[in-house]
Enzyme design. Structure first.
Site, PDB file in Angstrom:
ATOM      1  N   HIS A 180       0.810  -1.228   0.000  1.00  0.00           N
ATOM      2  CA  HIS A 180       0.000   0.000   0.000  1.00  0.00           C
ATOM      3  C   HIS A 180       0.838   1.271   0.000  1.00  0.00           C
ATOM      4  O   HIS A 180       0.308   2.361  -0.134  1.00  0.00           O
ATOM      5  CB  HIS A 180      -0.941  -0.005   1.209  1.00  0.00           C
ATOM      6  CG  HIS A 180      -2.037  -1.013   1.076  1.00  0.00           C
ATOM      7  ND1 HIS A 180      -3.310  -0.681   0.679  1.00  0.00           N
ATOM      8  CD2 HIS A 180      -2.042  -2.355   1.238  1.00  0.00           C
ATOM      9  CE1 HIS A 180      -4.059  -1.779   0.627  1.00  0.00           C
ATOM     10  NE2 HIS A 180      -3.309  -2.813   0.964  1.00  0.00           N
ATOM     11  N   ASP A 389       3.274   9.555  -1.154  1.00  0.00           N
ATOM     12  CA  ASP A 389       2.101   8.803  -0.735  1.00  0.00           C
ATOM     13  C   ASP A 389       1.888   7.675  -1.728  1.00  0.00           C
ATOM     14  O   ASP A 389       1.895   7.918  -2.946  1.00  0.00           O
ATOM     15  CB  ASP A 389       0.871   9.727  -0.743  1.00  0.00           C
ATOM     16  CG  ASP A 389      -0.118   9.376   0.358  1.00  0.00           C
ATOM     17  OD1 ASP A 389      -0.107   8.215   0.798  1.00  0.00           O
ATOM     18  OD2 ASP A 389      -0.894  10.255   0.766  1.00  0.00           O
TER      19      ASP A 389
END
Ligand code: ADQ
Length: 746
Positions: A180, A389
């Site tokens: 992730h 991110d």
């Protein structure tokens, strides 16, 4: 592995650090609360829908940490309760272990490094050991639970060693892994001690499918695989330890319907109106994050400060709603960050605000979906500016919540989401100027342009939602498992080998055809080093002594080499991929007469590549030239090999030459010189009851393809192949030859 039940359609076993619910025990009383975070909310939504859809694998089990250190005495009760009710299986970890595992290796080593904060990265052997131990502990728990047919889907950076550990305990189950967070460029990844880095990469390669958010992360990972294991990929497929692994991008989405429908609820609309009225004439800029240094909150505030400095006309008319959700509370750095944000907010409000107006409204807390949705709906601009991110779900949640075709998203190019949302105002979060300017541009953007941009982004977020993400990933996993199953079916296991040997013993005339390098001898660093050992020669002598056997060696090597080493054996030799042949007891004859006018044209190009790539060299044969790069730096070599292949393919168009890619070698050869035609020529003088052919290289596929369907064709080294059997490595072929020899001896 548990053997209690054998199910036809298995279950989906999810493994993540946190369970979807947090367990609290106080004085023997248990309470459950939801767990926060992007991963849990995305996966939770996906799993809920799967269950309703009654699909294959609809039944699931979630394995993870229950969120708190549960006393040993309470563990049986918690386990029972979680297993009965929400389908969760807890893995209990003490506060001490969590300190070194989660707060330690996960969040002081992997998290900062993978987000490009090498100066914050801690390298401590003790933490690494605990990371390994916790992965092992999870492995034990999953191995206990797993049944045949179950599919295991592991999530995130906490468990990068787990896939390989599980592969050992349950080799027949499908294993998928999804990361992730970003996978960093090799120059960053290599800062980890080599032992750790190699273990992490090999750990991940225990999976069938390794998924990332973006193609950049895929590329970085594949580079790490090449640099640390020497394995090159073919369009995202890596062959590793006899299995094919697919590495691909599966950008995560959100539960679009949930966010969109919540934003459409009359209650939320009223709530959003109320917020707007409270803000009177001010435009609202929304900022929502977990408290984390990767999210760039401080830089964002400084950029907002610059905007206020440069645009006094917006004073009193704009407000930033700064929402920060508490996170990783035990880590010092996070406490420092909180202090820094408090100070910045105080400074900016003090500097620009007055009695009736503060430019920032700051909330440090977790909000429920509805409260968050009201803010997403009420805001005019969302400012999402992480320094790094993996994806960033806030950007997508904002877009999904815009039901009125208005609102502007300012998005950092460092977020994975930027690849999917190019209609946002894309900024570099290291530039205060860019961000300040984008804030201004967003505030004055005409409604028509807002509508156009937001609609395009909303369509994307709607189409590639979390359900599609989950489906694509599991679909890839199941497809690949089926392909790996096919490969597994071709493996020449003990039983099949025994059958083959039995049949061999019963057959009168046998043709035995072997490639040389990589088949009869292991691949060596240079061709000169790969010479046949005494043991191999004895084996071949024994096989050729048997009258029923006709043995052929078919190689890309020049005839001088084969003559030197095998000239005195009673066998047929095929050199230079079939350009030359010497039948048993005969002399060397040329089979292919290429026009070698091409050589002087090609040679300077090949020599130029030898100059460019240190440790590469040419091997010149009569009908071909090979460029070897086994000794060179793997990454540069693969890059140049592709470049050279491209140039050669163009040069050789409409000639009778072709370029072949072998194992760390490119070879230009006459088209007619191929092993298929040569091998057929060796068979024309015999009526064979059995044909057995083995090879390890692409050039051997030519012979597998032309041999009759009844032939026993064996590819050495597990790869997709036209051969009907596979052997894991060259030593296994030698073992097979021993068995054949023994069968003849009695
Ligand atoms: P996170 O780092 O947690 O996720 P993100 O993707 O933005 O980052 O998800 C945050 C989640 O928390 C969002 O669903 C958001 O709504 C919620 N949230 C934030 N502030 C909140 C608040 N004050 N109250 C309530 N909820 C709040 C990691 C990676 C990301 C990746 C996800 C999913 O770091 O890059 O997108 O996993 O793969």
């Amino acid at each position: 592995m548990s053997e209690t039940t054998t199910k036809k359609t298995g279950r989906l076993i999810i493994v993540s650090n946190r369970l979807p619910m947090t367990v609290n025990m106080e004085e023997g009383k248990m309470t459950l609360g939801p767990s926060a975070g992007g991963l849990v909310s995305a996966l939770g939504a996906y799993l809920e829908r799967r269950q309703q859809d009654d699909t294959e694998l609809a039944e699931y089990l979630w394995v993870g940490w229950p969120g708190n250190d549960i006393a040993e005495a309470d563990q049986p009760l918690v386990r029972q309760h979680l297993r009965d009710e929400p389908g969760c299986d807890p893995v209990f970890l003490t506060a001490e272990v969590m300190d070194k595992f989660y707060l330690g290796f996960c969040n002081k080593t992997v998290w900062p490094l993978f987000h490009y904060f090498p100066t914050l990265t801690v390298y401590e052997e003790e933490m690494w050991k605990v990371y390994e131990a916790v992965n092992r502990q999870f492995c034990r728990v999953v191995a206990e639970l797993v049944q045949p047919g179950d599919v295991i889907w592991i999530h995130d950076y906490h468990f990068m060693l787990l896939p390989a550990m599980l592969r050992e305990c349950c080799p027949d189950n499908s294993i998928g892994f999804f990361l992730h967070i970003p996978f960093p460029a090799y120059e960053i990844f290599r800062l980890l001690p080599r032992k750790w880095a190699a273990s992490l990469v090999e750990g991940l390669l225990g999976s069938d499918v390794v998924g990332f958010h973006t193609v950049d992360y895929v590329r970085h990972f594949l580079t790490a695989v090449l640099r640390l294991t020497g394995h090159q990929h073919q369009i995202g497929r890596v062959m590793f330890q006899g299995r094919e692994i697919r590495v691909d991008a599966f950008p995560i989405g959100i539960d679009f319907e949930k966010y969109h429908e919540t934003a459409c609820l009359p209650k939320i609309r009223r709530e959003a109106d109320l917020i707007r009225r409270k803000l009177v004439q001010q435009k609202a800029i929304l900022s929502v994050d977990r408290l984390d240094y990767t999210k760039g909150i401080a830089k964002r505030l400084r950029a907002y400060e610059l905007f206020l400095e440069r645009h006094p006309e917006w004073h009193q008319e704009v407000i930033m709603l700064l929402l920060v959700v508490p996170s990783r509370i035990g880590v010092d750095r996070y406490q420092d960050m909180r202090r820094e944000i408090d100070e910045l907010v105080g400074r900016i409000n003090g500097r620009f605000g007055d009695i009736g107006w503060a430019p920032i409204a700051y909330l440090y807390k977790n909000l429920g979906l509805q409260a968050l949705s009201s803010l997403y709906s009420a805001a005019d601009v969302a400012l999402v500016t992480p320094l790094r991110d993996g994806m960033n779900l806030v950007a997508k949640e904002f877009v999904a919540s815009r039901t009125q075709d208005d609102g502007v998203l300012i998005l950092s190019e460092m977020a994975g989401a930027a690849r999917e949302l190019p209609e946002a105002l894309i900024i570099n979060p290291n530039s205060r100027e860019e961000m300040a300017e984008a804030i201004h541009q967003a505030l004055v953007m005409p409604p028509g342009e807002q509508a156009e941009r937001i609609r395009a982004m909303r369509d994307n977020v709607q189409r590639y939602d979390v359900h599609r993400w989950g489906w694509l990933f599991l679909h890839a996993l199941q497809n690949l498992s089926a392909a790996n199953q096919l490969t597994a079916d071709k493996m020449l296991n003990e039983e099949k080998m025994a059958n083959l040997v039995r049949q061999f013993a019963l057959t009168n005339r046998r043709a035995l055809i072997f490639d040389y390098d990589g088949t009869l001898v292991p691949l060596a660093r240079t061709p000169e080093q790969a010479i046949p050992g005494e043991y191999l020669l004895r084996l071949l002598r024994a096989l050729t002594a048997e009258q029923r056997n006709d043995v052929t060696i078919v190689s890309g090597r020049p005839r001088e080499f084969l003559q030197q080493h095998f000239g005195d054996l009673r066998l047929t030799l095929v050199a230079e991929h079939g350009a030359w042949m010497k039948r048993r007891g005969g002399i060397w004859r040329k089979r292919v007469f290429p026009d070698n006018a091409w050589k002087p044209r090609i040679l300077p190009l090949l020599e130029y590549y030898v100059e460019r790539l240190p440790a590469s060299f040419l091997e010149e044969k009569e009908c071909s030239i090979a460029w070897h790069y086994r000794l060179s730096d793997a990454e540069s070599a693969e890059f140049m090999a592709q470049e050279l292949k491209f140039e050669l393919t163009n040069l050789l168009l409409q000639t009778n030459m072709e370029v072949l890619e072998g194992n760390k070698v490119l070879e230009v050869r006459a088209k007619a010189a191929n092993k298929g035609a040569a091998v057929l020529a060796t068979l024309d003088d015999g009526n064979y009851g059995m044909i057995l052919a083995a090879g390890d290289d692409w050039t051997d596929e030519d012979m597998f393809q032309v041999l009759p369907a009844t032939a026993m064709t064996i590819r050495v080294g597990v790869r997709p192949t036209a051969a009907n059997y596979l052997l894991a490595d060259q030593q296994d072929l030698i073992a097979l030859l021993e068995k054949l020899m023994m069968a003849d001896l009695g």
